[in-house]
Design a protein around this motif. Structure first.
Motif, short mmCIF file in Angstrom:
data_model
loop_
_atom_site.label_atom_id
_atom_site.label_comp_id
_atom_site.label_asym_id
_atom_site.label_seq_id
_atom_site.Cartn_x
_atom_site.Cartn_y
_atom_site.Cartn_z
N LYS A 34 0.83 -1.19 0.00
CA LYS A 34 0.00 0.00 0.00
C LYS A 34 0.88 1.25 0.00
O LYS A 34 1.89 1.31 0.69
N LEU A 35 0.47 2.22 -0.76
CA LEU A 35 1.16 3.50 -0.78
C LEU A 35 0.69 4.33 0.42
O LEU A 35 -0.48 4.70 0.51
N VAL A 36 1.60 4.58 1.36
CA VAL A 36 1.27 5.35 2.56
C VAL A 36 1.95 6.70 2.46
O VAL A 36 3.18 6.79 2.36
N ILE A 37 1.17 7.76 2.48
CA ILE A 37 1.71 9.12 2.42
C ILE A 37 1.51 9.76 3.79
O ILE A 37 0.38 10.06 4.18
N PRO A 38 2.59 9.93 4.58
CA PRO A 38 2.43 10.53 5.91
C PRO A 38 2.02 11.99 5.82
O PRO A 38 2.31 12.68 4.82
N THR A 39 1.35 12.44 6.84
CA THR A 39 0.95 13.84 6.90
C THR A 39 2.18 14.73 7.00
O THR A 39 3.01 14.54 7.88
N PRO A 40 2.35 15.70 6.11
CA PRO A 40 3.50 16.61 6.23
C PRO A 40 3.47 17.36 7.56
O PRO A 40 2.41 17.67 8.09
N GLN A 41 4.66 17.63 8.08
CA GLN A 41 4.77 18.27 9.39
C GLN A 41 3.99 19.59 9.45
O GLN A 41 3.34 19.89 10.45
N SER A 42 4.06 20.37 8.39
CA SER A 42 3.45 21.70 8.42
C SER A 42 1.93 21.67 8.49
O SER A 42 1.30 22.70 8.76
N LEU A 43 1.33 20.50 8.24
CA LEU A 43 -0.13 20.41 8.25
C LEU A 43 -0.71 19.95 9.59
O LEU A 43 -1.93 19.91 9.74
N PHE A 44 0.14 19.61 10.54
CA PHE A 44 -0.38 19.12 11.83
C PHE A 44 -1.10 20.24 12.59
O PHE A 44 -2.10 20.00 13.27
N TYR A 45 -0.57 21.46 12.51
CA TYR A 45 -1.16 22.58 13.24
C TYR A 45 -1.35 23.75 12.28
O TYR A 45 -0.48 24.62 12.15
N PRO A 46 -2.51 23.80 11.62
CA PRO A 46 -2.78 24.89 10.68
C PRO A 46 -2.81 26.25 11.38
O PRO A 46 -2.99 26.35 12.59
#
Length: 334
Positions: A34-46
């Motif tokens: 499965k292609l797993v794309i982790p959440t980019p760091q900058s998107l954790f806290y908008p």
């Protein structure tokens, strides 16, 4: 009318074979990677979430701070500098992550008339937090109105001349963690925080650095006050002898596992930065000059805490005095 093909498709044998083919296809699909794309760091806290955190702190404290202070655990006593403090626990702030230590909180108040927001319990990557979380308090301080931030931490000496409890004002750093593409700025950039690409040259404010040296000289602590280069490693293990020798050839004076990600985010947000570390462990090479018993160095966390407790109280007090006098200078003389 019904034909031969229609009847064969409806036979029990045909249905079982079709079901087997379907199961085989489903099994093959499950086995595919499965292609797993982790959440980019900058998107954790908008931006909107961080803004809500900052607005809550300002509404509760009724203060818009101009200065920020983040202390290492050894220097947590510096929080006592804050006058008429308003304590805001992490769990009360909307969407703010919980800390591992008890009584994690922001402290808002004044120091010699200077409005300040401070905290003593930072987040560490080695405790399982991502870099976005580790640098979140800096983002919150930025949106609270902070223009100058002071960061402190413990560090292990690489420079052979450094003694236990010495203070090193940071003039530059080597971001070893960042060289492995570990950064809180990974992912899309919200321009309200800062620009996408920027230089880390002069991230540490030269005027504040020189003023700190001047204040230290007036305090009579110049014999254990230095300026130098900090390297940021991953932790929680300490560096080996070979790694220490490598860092020494890179003109590194001390090594730690925090502070640098916070400096990067602070500089990204346009904040003036003053940072210093207190030496809680002398260089490994220096330890090796002792007899065999002292040369066997235990790198467990318990040993680290034991060594930290040996830092002379006079030097710890000097850190608090240095910050207090520098705050007075910035707020009343600049």
């Amino acid at each position: 009318m019904c034909n031969r093909d229609c009847c064969e498709a409806r036979s029990p044998i045909a249905k079982r074979m079709a079901a087997r083919r379907l199961l085989r296809l489903e099994e093959e699909e499950r086995r595919k990677p499965k292609l797993v794309i982790p959440t980019p760091q900058s998107l954790f806290y908008p931006f909107d979430d961080v803004e809500a955190m900052a607005r809550y702190i300002i509404d509760v404290s009724r203060i818009r701070p101009r200065y920020g202070l983040i202390c290492g655990s050894l220097l947590g006593g510096m929080i006592s500098l804050v006058e008429e403090p308003v304590v805001i626990p992490y769990e009360d702030i909307p969407n703010f992550p919980a800390g591992l230590e008890p009584d994690c909180s922001f402290v808002v108040g004044t120091v010699m008339g200077a409005p300040i927001i401070a905290l003593a319990n930072r987040f560490y990557v080695c405790d399982g937090f991502n870099l976005a979380t580790c640098s979140l308090p800096v983002r919150v301080m930025q949106l609270c109105g902070v223009k100058t931030i002071m960061l402190t931490a413990e560090a292990a000496a690489v420079n052979m001349m450094y003694q236990l409890g010495d203070i090193m004002l940071i003039e530059d750093h080597v971001n070893v963690v960042g060289m492995m593409h570990q950064t809180a700025l990974e992912g899309p950039c919200d321009p309200r925080f800062g620009s996408r690409k920027f230089s880390m040259v002069n991230a540490y404010d030269r005027d504040l650095l020189e003023k700190s040296l001047e204040i230290g000289k007036r305090m009579g602590i110049q014999q254990f006050l230095h300026k130098g280069v900090l390297a940021c490693l991953g932790g929680p293990v300490f560096e080996t002898l070979a790694e220490e020798r490598m860092l020494r050839t890179m003109e590194v004076d001390a090594v730690g596992m925090s502070l640098v990600p916070e400096v990067i985010v602070a500089h990204h947000g346009g904040l003036k930065v003053l940072a210093f570390v207190i030496i809680s462990m002398v260089a490994n090479e220096k330890e090796n000059e002792k007899d065999n018993k002292d040369r066997e160095r235990d790198t467990s966390l318990e040993k680290s805490e034991e060594v930290s407790l040996e830092v002379p109280p006079l030097k710890l007090q000097a850190c608090s005095d240095l910050i207090g006098r520098l705050l007075y200078h910035m707020h009343h003389e600049l």
